[in-house]
Scaffold this motif. Structure first.
Motif, mmCIF file in Angstrom:
data_model
loop_
_atom_site.group_PDB
_atom_site.id
_atom_site.type_symbol
_atom_site.label_atom_id
_atom_site.label_comp_id
_atom_site.label_asym_id
_atom_site.label_seq_id
_atom_site.Cartn_x
_atom_site.Cartn_y
_atom_site.Cartn_z
ATOM 1 N N ALA A 228 0.746 -1.134 0.019
ATOM 2 C CA ALA A 228 0.086 -0.100 0.040
ATOM 3 C C ALA A 228 0.820 1.079 -0.059
ATOM 4 O O ALA A 228 0.595 2.444 -0.608
ATOM 5 C CB ALA A 228 -0.814 -0.058 1.263
ATOM 6 N N TRP A 229 1.912 1.342 0.570
ATOM 7 C CA TRP A 229 2.983 2.323 0.756
ATOM 8 C C TRP A 229 4.013 2.288 -0.535
ATOM 9 O O TRP A 229 4.582 3.596 -0.632
ATOM 10 C CB TRP A 229 3.933 2.499 2.052
ATOM 11 N N ARG A 230 3.876 1.491 -1.368
ATOM 12 C CA ARG A 230 4.898 1.348 -2.203
ATOM 13 C C ARG A 230 4.724 2.343 -3.519
ATOM 14 O O ARG A 230 5.458 3.203 -3.867
ATOM 15 C CB ARG A 230 5.060 0.038 -2.758
ATOM 16 N N ASN A 231 3.638 2.237 -4.071
ATOM 17 C CA ASN A 231 3.111 2.960 -5.123
ATOM 18 C C ASN A 231 1.671 3.481 -4.914
ATOM 19 O O ASN A 231 0.465 2.721 -5.345
ATOM 20 C CB ASN A 231 3.155 2.096 -6.457
ATOM 21 N N PRO A 232 1.445 4.407 -4.108
ATOM 22 C CA PRO A 232 0.132 4.912 -3.777
ATOM 23 C C PRO A 232 -1.167 4.847 -4.656
ATOM 24 O O PRO A 232 -2.100 4.466 -4.618
ATOM 25 C CB PRO A 232 0.359 6.094 -2.900
ATOM 26 N N ASP A 233 -0.774 5.419 -5.972
ATOM 27 C CA ASP A 233 -1.698 5.775 -6.899
ATOM 28 C C ASP A 233 -2.068 4.365 -7.595
ATOM 29 O O ASP A 233 -3.251 4.323 -7.780
ATOM 30 C CB ASP A 233 -1.318 6.853 -8.083
ATOM 31 N N ARG A 238 -5.733 -0.234 -8.295
ATOM 32 C CA ARG A 238 -6.119 -1.644 -8.210
ATOM 33 C C ARG A 238 -7.273 -1.997 -7.145
ATOM 34 O O ARG A 238 -8.116 -2.944 -7.472
ATOM 35 C CB ARG A 238 -4.653 -2.366 -7.825
ATOM 36 N N VAL A 239 -7.241 -1.425 -6.126
ATOM 37 C CA VAL A 239 -8.211 -1.834 -5.047
ATOM 38 C C VAL A 239 -9.618 -1.311 -5.668
ATOM 39 O O VAL A 239 -10.770 -1.826 -5.603
ATOM 40 C CB VAL A 239 -8.051 -0.937 -3.823
ATOM 41 N N GLY A 240 -9.595 0.089 -6.298
ATOM 42 C CA GLY A 240 -10.910 0.518 -6.995
ATOM 43 C C GLY A 240 -11.475 -0.519 -8.104
ATOM 44 O O GLY A 240 -12.790 -0.733 -7.876
ATOM 45 N N ARG A 241 -10.677 -0.862 -8.756
ATOM 46 C CA ARG A 241 -11.006 -1.920 -9.713
ATOM 47 C C ARG A 241 -11.678 -3.089 -9.191
ATOM 48 O O ARG A 241 -12.632 -3.771 -9.577
ATOM 49 C CB ARG A 241 -9.823 -2.236 -10.789
#
Length: 251
Positions: A228-233, A238-241
């Motif tokens: 979660a902290w590696r590439n926030p956007d 990915r969570v949104g999809r």
């Protein structure tokens, strides 16, 4: 500051945003406050409820918490909090110990969890997990200790830090299963795992994914603990999809 009653005492939580509820559970020794920036990523679409786990932040400190029942107790408290706050299922995002707590909560109240988003979770506590935890504890800087003392209280922080390490040591000695009902979980589940996560060997993350029917795993071979902290956007996208594909939110 708000609290909700549970069988193990009150859980403290913070809220940010507006919209349908979304629950965020931090990892060991962190707190709801430390996750505010993460919660804000989802605040444009959800009201994010960020809980302090038992023994953390402003939540209750049961005297029997730092035992082999640690994750079971966390799950029971989360399940009770969900029942006290919500009447319909909500997505739950758990990081590390927060994810394992969510996996215990879904055993108790599957009707209140719409989807599971898990980052850095394991099925069993192994010697590798314990050694990684010891190394992380020994590597904490004085400034980090001061920061965590501010989160949890100067008197309590050393007790919490030592107590969590004791829990991991006890569970590792038994190679204890800490995810008790994987084969019964029917909610949509996505699991994020880094190939260089010192706390979670690949086989442990894959055991969680294999145990839950239909679970998806997002594997990043060069990532460490907590993607979660590696590439926030990219993580948010990915969570949104996943939530759209799972039917939790509209596309």
């Amino acid at each position: 500051m708000s609290t909700i009653s549970t069988r193990h005492g009150p859980l403290h939580y913070l809220t940010v945003g507006q919209g349908a509820p979304f629950v965020l559970l931090h990892g060991n020794t962190y707190s709801a406050t430390t996750q505010v920036r993460l919660a804000q990523r989802f605040a444009d679409q959800f009201t994010v409820y960020s809980f302090d786990l038992l023994g953390h932040g402003g939540s209750a400190r049961p005297p029997d918490l730092f035992t082999t029942r640690y994750f079971q107790m966390q799950g029971e408290a989360v399940a009770d909090a969900l029942a006290g706050l919500f009447h319909t299922p909500v997505p739950v995002f758990g990081m590390s110990a927060g994810g394992i707590s969510a996996l215990n909560a879904v055993c108790i109240r599957p009707d209140l969890i719409a989807a599971l988003i898990l980052d850095g979770v394991f099925a069993r506590v192994t010697a590798a997990t314990y050694q990684a935890h010891r190394h992380a504890t020994a590597s904490m800087s004085p400034s980090w200790h001061r920061y965590m003392a501010g989160q949890h209280g100067a008197d309590w922080w050393p007790i919490l830090n030592a107590g969590v390490e004791s829990v991991i040591e006890q569970l590792a000695a038994q190679e204890a299963l800490v995810t008790p009902c994987l084969d019964q979980i029917r909610v949509p589940t996505i699991i994020f795992h880094g190939g260089k996560d010192p706390f979670v060997p690949d086989e442990q993350a894959r055991a969680v994914a294999a145990g839950i029917r239909g679970a998806r795993i997002v594997y990043e071979p060069e990532a460490g603990h907590l993607i979660a902290w590696r590439n926030p956007d990219a993580f948010r996208a990915r969570v949104g999809r996943f939530l759209v594909e799972a039917g939790v939110v509209a596309g």
